[in-house]
Scaffold this motif. Sequence first.
Motif, PDB file in Angstrom:
ATOM      1  N   GLY A   1      12.164  41.782  15.061  1.00  0.00           N
ATOM      2  CA  GLY A   1      11.633  41.755  13.707  1.00  0.00           C
ATOM      3  C   GLY A   1      11.802  43.102  13.039  1.00  0.00           C
ATOM      4  N   VAL A   2      11.322  43.191  11.809  1.00  0.00           N
ATOM      5  CA  VAL A   2      11.316  44.437  11.044  1.00  0.00           C
ATOM      6  C   VAL A   2       9.851  44.730  10.744  1.00  0.00           C
ATOM      7  CG1 VAL A   2      12.106  45.616   8.962  1.00  0.00           C
ATOM      8  CG2 VAL A   2      13.536  43.836  10.004  1.00  0.00           C
ATOM      9  N   GLN A   3       9.396  45.922  11.095  1.00  0.00           N
ATOM     10  CA  GLN A   3       7.981  46.245  10.898  1.00  0.00           C
ATOM     11  C   GLN A   3       7.634  46.193   9.419  1.00  0.00           C
ATOM     12  OE1 GLN A   3       6.601  50.144  12.100  1.00  0.00           O
ATOM     13  NE2 GLN A   3       4.795  49.182  12.990  1.00  0.00           N
ATOM     14  N   SER A   4       6.579  45.463   9.125  1.00  0.00           N
ATOM     15  CA  SER A   4       6.165  45.238   7.747  1.00  0.00           C
ATOM     16  C   SER A   4       4.643  45.246   7.671  1.00  0.00           C
ATOM     17  CB  SER A   4       6.709  43.876   7.293  1.00  0.00           C
ATOM     18  OG  SER A   4       6.114  43.454   6.100  1.00  0.00           O
ATOM     19  N   GLU A   5       4.140  45.664   6.552  1.00  0.00           N
ATOM     20  CA  GLU A   5       2.693  45.642   6.308  1.00  0.00           C
ATOM     21  C   GLU A   5       2.345  44.466   5.399  1.00  0.00           C
ATOM     22  OE1 GLU A   5       0.626  47.843   7.794  1.00  0.00           O
ATOM     23  OE2 GLU A   5       2.374  48.737   8.776  1.00  0.00           O
ATOM     24  N   ASP A   6       3.157  43.415   5.447  1.00  0.00           N
ATOM     25  CA  ASP A   6       3.002  42.322   4.492  1.00  0.00           C
ATOM     26  C   ASP A   6       1.869  41.367   4.826  1.00  0.00           C
ATOM     27  OD1 ASP A   6       4.002  40.979   2.080  1.00  0.00           O
ATOM     28  OD2 ASP A   6       4.500  39.352   3.458  1.00  0.00           O
TER      29      ASP A   6
ATOM     30  N   GLY B   1      -3.630  31.191  14.491  1.00  0.00           N
ATOM     31  CA  GLY B   1      -4.867  30.947  15.221  1.00  0.00           C
ATOM     32  C   GLY B   1      -5.930  30.527  14.224  1.00  0.00           C
ATOM     33  N   SER B   2      -7.088  31.126  14.304  1.00  0.00           N
ATOM     34  CA  SER B   2      -8.164  30.792  13.366  1.00  0.00           C
ATOM     35  C   SER B   2      -8.190  31.746  12.175  1.00  0.00           C
ATOM     36  CB  SER B   2      -9.506  30.841  14.093  1.00  0.00           C
ATOM     37  OG  SER B   2      -9.743  32.149  14.569  1.00  0.00           O
ATOM     38  N   GLN B   3      -7.284  32.719  12.168  1.00  0.00           N
ATOM     39  CA  GLN B   3      -7.256  33.735  11.118  1.00  0.00           C
ATOM     40  C   GLN B   3      -6.253  33.362  10.032  1.00  0.00           C
ATOM     41  OE1 GLN B   3      -9.044  36.907  11.029  1.00  0.00           O
ATOM     42  NE2 GLN B   3      -8.278  36.759   8.966  1.00  0.00           N
ATOM     43  N   GLY B   4      -6.671  33.462   8.779  1.00  0.00           N
ATOM     44  CA  GLY B   4      -5.761  33.231   7.670  1.00  0.00           C
ATOM     45  C   GLY B   4      -5.114  34.535   7.243  1.00  0.00           C
ATOM     46  N   PHE B   5      -3.799  34.528   7.109  1.00  0.00           N
ATOM     47  CA  PHE B   5      -3.070  35.703   6.663  1.00  0.00           C
ATOM     48  C   PHE B   5      -2.369  35.393   5.354  1.00  0.00           C
ATOM     49  CE2 PHE B   5      -3.491  36.680  11.137  1.00  0.00           C
ATOM     50  CZ  PHE B   5      -3.767  38.035  11.124  1.00  0.00           C
ATOM     51  N   TYR B   6      -2.312  36.382   4.500  1.00  0.00           N
ATOM     52  CA  TYR B   6      -1.684  36.269   3.187  1.00  0.00           C
ATOM     53  C   TYR B   6      -0.511  37.240   3.130  1.00  0.00           C
ATOM     54  CZ  TYR B   6      -6.016  33.927   1.948  1.00  0.00           C
ATOM     55  OH  TYR B   6      -7.065  33.065   1.915  1.00  0.00           O
ATOM     56  N   SER B   7       0.446  36.940   2.285  1.00  0.00           N
ATOM     57  CA  SER B   7       1.555  37.856   2.054  1.00  0.00           C
ATOM     58  C   SER B   7       1.113  38.863   0.995  1.00  0.00           C
ATOM     59  CB  SER B   7       2.789  37.093   1.560  1.00  0.00           C
ATOM     60  OG  SER B   7       3.723  37.999   1.000  1.00  0.00           O
TER      61      SER B   7
ATOM     62  N   ALA C   1      10.638  40.162   3.585  1.00  0.00           N
ATOM     63  CA  ALA C   1      11.597  39.063   3.683  1.00  0.00           C
ATOM     64  C   ALA C   1      12.521  39.261   4.877  1.00  0.00           C
ATOM     65  CB  ALA C   1      12.404  38.942   2.388  1.00  0.00           C
ATOM     66  N   ALA C   2      12.991  40.486   5.085  1.00  0.00           N
ATOM     67  CA  ALA C   2      13.868  40.765   6.225  1.00  0.00           C
ATOM     68  C   ALA C   2      13.159  40.458   7.535  1.00  0.00           C
ATOM     69  CB  ALA C   2      14.329  42.224   6.189  1.00  0.00           C
ATOM     70  N   ASP C   3      11.886  40.813   7.638  1.00  0.00           N
ATOM     71  CA  ASP C   3      11.132  40.527   8.858  1.00  0.00           C
ATOM     72  C   ASP C   3      11.093  39.021   9.127  1.00  0.00           C
ATOM     73  OD1 ASP C   3       9.429  41.093  11.124  1.00  0.00           O
ATOM     74  OD2 ASP C   3       7.776  40.318   9.909  1.00  0.00           O
ATOM     75  N   HIS C   4      10.790  38.238   8.101  1.00  0.00           N
ATOM     76  CA  HIS C   4      10.747  36.778   8.283  1.00  0.00           C
ATOM     77  C   HIS C   4      12.106  36.231   8.706  1.00  0.00           C
ATOM     78  CE1 HIS C   4       6.666  36.148   6.910  1.00  0.00           C
ATOM     79  NE2 HIS C   4       6.903  36.906   5.855  1.00  0.00           N
ATOM     80  N   LEU C   5      13.171  36.731   8.090  1.00  0.00           N
ATOM     81  CA  LEU C   5      14.508  36.235   8.404  1.00  0.00           C
ATOM     82  C   LEU C   5      14.963  36.650   9.804  1.00  0.00           C
ATOM     83  CD1 LEU C   5      16.169  36.753   4.929  1.00  0.00           C
ATOM     84  CD2 LEU C   5      15.592  34.564   6.010  1.00  0.00           C
ATOM     85  N   VAL C   6      14.639  37.866  10.224  1.00  0.00           N
ATOM     86  CA  VAL C   6      15.009  38.300  11.575  1.00  0.00           C
ATOM     87  C   VAL C   6      14.236  37.484  12.606  1.00  0.00           C
ATOM     88  CG1 VAL C   6      14.918  40.234  13.218  1.00  0.00           C
ATOM     89  CG2 VAL C   6      15.755  40.597  10.892  1.00  0.00           C
ATOM     90  N   ARG C   7      12.979  37.214  12.328  1.00  0.00           N
ATOM     91  CA  ARG C   7      12.192  36.379  13.256  1.00  0.00           C
ATOM     92  C   ARG C   7      12.753  34.952  13.307  1.00  0.00           C
ATOM     93  NH1 ARG C   7       7.524  38.925  14.954  1.00  0.00           N
ATOM     94  NH2 ARG C   7       7.102  40.863  13.854  1.00  0.00           N
TER      95      ARG C   7
ATOM     96  N   LEU D   1      18.175  26.796   3.968  1.00  0.00           N
ATOM     97  CA  LEU D   1      16.831  26.842   3.396  1.00  0.00           C
ATOM     98  C   LEU D   1      16.619  28.088   2.533  1.00  0.00           C
ATOM     99  CD1 LEU D   1      14.705  25.606   6.431  1.00  0.00           C
ATOM    100  CD2 LEU D   1      15.137  24.392   4.283  1.00  0.00           C
ATOM    101  N   VAL D   2      17.315  29.168   2.863  1.00  0.00           N
ATOM    102  CA  VAL D   2      17.178  30.399   2.093  1.00  0.00           C
ATOM    103  C   VAL D   2      17.631  30.174   0.660  1.00  0.00           C
ATOM    104  CG1 VAL D   2      17.951  32.791   1.876  1.00  0.00           C
ATOM    105  CG2 VAL D   2      17.392  31.864   4.121  1.00  0.00           C
TER     106      VAL D   2
END
Length: 173
Positions: A72-77, A115-121, A147-153, A170-171
Amino acid sequence: MTMQYEFTLIVDRDASDEPYADTLFELGEGDYAPEGGPEGNFVHAFQEADSLTGAIVAAIHLVEKTDVQVMGVQSEDLVTLKDIADRTGRSHESVRLLAAGKRGPGGFPAASSVGSQGFYSWTQVSQWFADHYNAEAGSEFDREIAAADHLVRARRLLAGDAHRAEMAQLVDA
């Protein structure tokens, strides 16, 4: 115009171990700094390219020549409601009510659940605050890194998948 980009790749092993570190140093001409430890395994990259995307692609190819796989690419997203409150200077309750659609203009970006945690972009949330509350939106760099992190994953998830090329559509959909 060629620029120098700085970002961090998440990798599958400690690339600061021999022989990875020496090979990475030689291939990257000193512009790649591996780091491993309990917090994770990373390669900090300083890559010259015409675009951030080009820099990330070049870095992935270079790092993977050492048999270290980029995950992945480290992101604070990805952020929680508490993170959003901290970044916007609002109370947790204020952000919770905005996210639930009980206050504000509505249309708050949806959370993805881990999991039980909701994450937002953060990229989407900061744009929403910019659109509705005249706040500062996230930077173009942050948006591209996320976006790069999501695509690499996704690339890792689809490795060897017969439908990989079809899924790549899909992209553009």
